[in-house]
Design a protein around this motif. Structure first.
Motif, PDB file in Angstrom:
ATOM      1  N   ALA A 176       7.738  24.172  -8.297  1.00 45.24           N
ATOM      2  CA  ALA A 176       5.787  24.100  -7.634  1.00 45.24           C
ATOM      3  C   ALA A 176       6.909  22.216  -7.019  1.00 45.24           C
ATOM      4  N   SER A 177       7.933  21.838  -8.024  1.00 43.44           N
ATOM      5  CA  SER A 177       8.493  20.226  -7.829  1.00 43.44           C
ATOM      6  C   SER A 177       9.326  20.480  -6.807  1.00 43.44           C
ATOM      7  N   ARG A 178      10.503  21.637  -7.019  1.00 44.42           N
ATOM      8  CA  ARG A 178      11.392  21.491  -5.646  1.00 44.42           C
ATOM      9  C   ARG A 178      10.981  22.612  -4.946  1.00 44.42           C
ATOM     10  N   ARG A 179       9.557  23.752  -4.160  1.00 42.56           N
ATOM     11  CA  ARG A 179       8.687  23.166  -3.233  1.00 42.56           C
ATOM     12  C   ARG A 179       8.646  22.285  -2.582  1.00 42.56           C
ATOM     13  N   LEU A 180       8.084  20.814  -3.509  1.00 47.48           N
ATOM     14  CA  LEU A 180       7.156  19.936  -2.772  1.00 47.48           C
ATOM     15  C   LEU A 180       8.474  19.433  -2.245  1.00 47.48           C
ATOM     16  N   ARG A 181       9.761  19.369  -2.254  1.00 49.37           N
ATOM     17  CA  ARG A 181      10.792  18.144  -2.389  1.00 49.37           C
ATOM     18  C   ARG A 181      11.136  18.816  -1.124  1.00 49.37           C
ATOM     19  N   ASN A 182      11.297  20.206  -0.747  1.00 53.13           N
ATOM     20  CA  ASN A 182      11.733  20.784   0.158  1.00 53.13           C
ATOM     21  C   ASN A 182      11.339  21.012   1.664  1.00 53.13           C
ATOM     22  N   ALA A 183       9.709  20.757   1.176  1.00 52.93           N
ATOM     23  CA  ALA A 183       8.781  20.153   2.577  1.00 52.93           C
ATOM     24  C   ALA A 183       8.837  18.373   2.156  1.00 52.93           C
ATOM     25  N   GLY A 184       9.731  18.058   2.183  1.00 49.31           N
ATOM     26  CA  GLY A 184       9.958  16.789   2.120  1.00 49.31           C
ATOM     27  C   GLY A 184       9.193  15.431   1.152  1.00 49.31           C
ATOM     28  N   GLN A 185       8.641  16.075   0.280  1.00 46.24           N
ATOM     29  CA  GLN A 185       7.498  15.121   0.246  1.00 46.24           C
ATOM     30  C   GLN A 185       8.220  15.361  -1.855  1.00 46.24           C
ATOM     31  N   LYS A 210       1.042  -1.039   0.229  1.00 43.68           N
ATOM     32  CA  LYS A 210      -0.358  -0.315   0.213  1.00 43.68           C
ATOM     33  C   LYS A 210       1.608   1.199   0.009  1.00 43.68           C
ATOM     34  N   VAL A 211       0.425   2.007  -0.317  1.00 42.26           N
ATOM     35  CA  VAL A 211       1.109   3.670  -0.945  1.00 42.26           C
ATOM     36  C   VAL A 211       0.267   4.772  -0.562  1.00 42.26           C
ATOM     37  N   VAL A 212       0.521   5.551  -0.284  1.00 40.40           N
ATOM     38  CA  VAL A 212      -0.658   7.128   0.526  1.00 40.40           C
ATOM     39  C   VAL A 212       0.210   7.895  -0.501  1.00 40.40           C
ATOM     40  N   ALA A 213      -0.602   8.516  -1.368  1.00 40.99           N
ATOM     41  CA  ALA A 213      -0.646  10.000  -2.035  1.00 40.99           C
ATOM     42  C   ALA A 213      -1.077  10.678  -1.928  1.00 40.99           C
ATOM     43  N   PHE A 214      -0.892  11.642  -2.375  1.00 39.13           N
ATOM     44  CA  PHE A 214      -1.705  13.403  -1.902  1.00 39.13           C
ATOM     45  C   PHE A 214      -2.280  14.099  -3.456  1.00 39.13           C
ATOM     46  N   ASN A 215      -3.189  14.383  -3.514  1.00 37.57           N
ATOM     47  CA  ASN A 215      -3.618  15.160  -5.036  1.00 37.57           C
ATOM     48  C   ASN A 215      -2.621  16.672  -4.857  1.00 37.57           C
ATOM     49  N   ARG A 216      -1.832  16.579  -6.272  1.00 36.10           N
ATOM     50  CA  ARG A 216      -1.074  17.832  -6.404  1.00 36.10           C
ATOM     51  C   ARG A 216      -2.221  19.184  -7.668  1.00 36.10           C
ATOM     52  N   HIS A 255      11.245  11.932  -8.466  1.00 36.96           N
ATOM     53  CA  HIS A 255      10.200  12.023  -9.653  1.00 36.96           C
ATOM     54  C   HIS A 255       9.627  10.347  -9.488  1.00 36.96           C
ATOM     55  N   ALA A 256       8.352   9.935  -9.450  1.00 43.72           N
ATOM     56  CA  ALA A 256       8.110   8.622  -9.932  1.00 43.72           C
ATOM     57  C   ALA A 256       6.821   9.134 -10.456  1.00 43.72           C
ATOM     58  N   ASP A 257       7.309   7.928 -11.612  1.00 46.54           N
ATOM     59  CA  ASP A 257       5.776   7.550 -12.495  1.00 46.54           C
ATOM     60  C   ASP A 257       5.069   5.971 -12.120  1.00 46.54           C
ATOM     61  N   PHE A 258       3.886   6.508 -11.817  1.00 46.93           N
ATOM     62  CA  PHE A 258       3.249   5.048 -11.594  1.00 46.93           C
ATOM     63  C   PHE A 258       1.745   4.822 -12.982  1.00 46.93           C
ATOM     64  N   GLN A 259       1.478   3.393 -13.592  1.00 48.42           N
ATOM     65  CA  GLN A 259       0.464   3.238 -14.228  1.00 48.42           C
ATOM     66  C   GLN A 259       0.014   2.654 -14.061  1.00 48.42           C
ATOM     67  N   ARG A 260      -1.483   2.868 -14.245  1.00 61.03           N
ATOM     68  CA  ARG A 260      -2.818   2.456 -13.881  1.00 61.03           C
ATOM     69  C   ARG A 260      -2.804   0.937 -14.436  1.00 61.03           C
ATOM     70  N   ALA A 264      -7.722  10.778 -17.059  1.00 63.31           N
ATOM     71  CA  ALA A 264      -6.733  10.734 -17.247  1.00 63.31           C
ATOM     72  C   ALA A 264      -5.379  11.057 -16.647  1.00 63.31           C
ATOM     73  N   PRO A 265      -4.034  11.155 -17.150  1.00 64.16           N
ATOM     74  CA  PRO A 265      -3.072  11.375 -16.247  1.00 64.16           C
ATOM     75  C   PRO A 265      -3.169  12.057 -14.743  1.00 64.16           C
ATOM     76  N   GLN A 266      -3.126  11.997 -14.007  1.00 62.48           N
ATOM     77  CA  GLN A 266      -3.146  12.838 -12.442  1.00 62.48           C
ATOM     78  C   GLN A 266      -1.724  13.250 -11.459  1.00 62.48           C
ATOM     79  N   LEU A 267      -1.779  14.283 -11.285  1.00 65.95           N
ATOM     80  CA  LEU A 267      -0.648  14.683 -10.169  1.00 65.95           C
ATOM     81  C   LEU A 267      -0.886  14.332  -8.939  1.00 65.95           C
ATOM     82  N   ILE A 268       0.339  14.214  -8.778  1.00 64.35           N
ATOM     83  CA  ILE A 268       0.052  13.339  -6.997  1.00 64.35           C
ATOM     84  C   ILE A 268       1.834  13.773  -6.497  1.00 64.35           C
ATOM     85  N   ALA A 269       1.591  13.731  -5.372  1.00 66.58           N
ATOM     86  CA  ALA A 269       2.981  13.689  -4.581  1.00 66.58           C
ATOM     87  C   ALA A 269       3.062  12.857  -3.303  1.00 66.58           C
ATOM     88  N   LEU A 270       3.532  12.006  -2.789  1.00 66.01           N
ATOM     89  CA  LEU A 270       4.130  10.847  -1.703  1.00 66.01           C
ATOM     90  C   LEU A 270       4.727  11.122  -0.650  1.00 66.01           C
TER      91      LEU A 270
END
Length: 194
Positions: free
Chosen positions: A15-24, A2-8, A87-92, A35-41
């Protein structure tokens, strides 16, 4: 797993740099009818999950805001020297349609094979993974390659493998070599001298 993710909502370098600085870690889910969905983990949890072989070779349950969907890890980028996933890519995954993916090979019983024990041969792994096609429910975590009967000068090909039920190797008509054995030059000349 199981993996928990959040919408972004924001995307781009800043925006990616700010996410990484916040530990995501930024990521994306694609494939299927949606459609493709942007997430943060969680960056730390993802870094440690990537160390597990099962994370790479199994169907993952990705939960976003209480809704779970099945995905397969397709790609990830690591920082050059920091312990950081960029960065991480997931396929449905559709459970009714076959998937194509690479599965890790586990080589067992090398130390008891006649090639090593009797002939002093060196075993070389030509491939460490095999591309397979199967339904998502039949995806093996790894494929075991038994080397216990391997003689000096022999090799093991994809045709020699016993694959799990419902799994087919994608070799495009070729019988690919997975393992070879060879006797080192010094050992061969010592045998001839005797």
């Amino acid at each position: 797993m199981k993996v928990v993710a959040f919408n972004r909502t924001q995307q781009g370098t800043g925006a990616s740099r700010r996410l990484r600085n916040a530990g995501q870690t930024p990521g994306i889910i694609y494939g299927g009818a949606e459609a493709p969905q942007l997430i943060a983990l969680d960056g730390n949890a993802l870094f440690h999950a990537l160390k597990k072989e099962a994370f790479h070779g199994s169907i993952l349950d990705l939960e976003i805001e209480g809704k779970t969907q099945q995905v397969l890890l397709r790609d990830f980028q690591m920082h050059a020297y920091k312990q950081l996933v960029l960065h991480a890519d997931f396929q449905r995954v559709d459970t009714s349609k076959p998937i194509h993916t690479k599965v890790t090979l586990h080589f067992v019983n090398a130390e008891i094979s006649p090639a090593v024990k009797l002939s002093g041969a060196v075993i070389s792994h030509v491939a460490n993974e095999l591309e397979v096609a199967c339904l998502p429910g039949k995806l093996p975590e790894f494929i075991e390659v038994d080397l216990s009967k391997l003689e000096a000068g022999q090799s093991i090909h994809t045709g020699d493998l016993t694959l799990p039920e419902g799994v087919t190797a994608l070799t495009h008509g070729q019988n690919l070599t997975l393992v070879t054995t060879s006797i080192p030059r010094g050992a061969a000349s010592a045998e001839a001298a005797e």
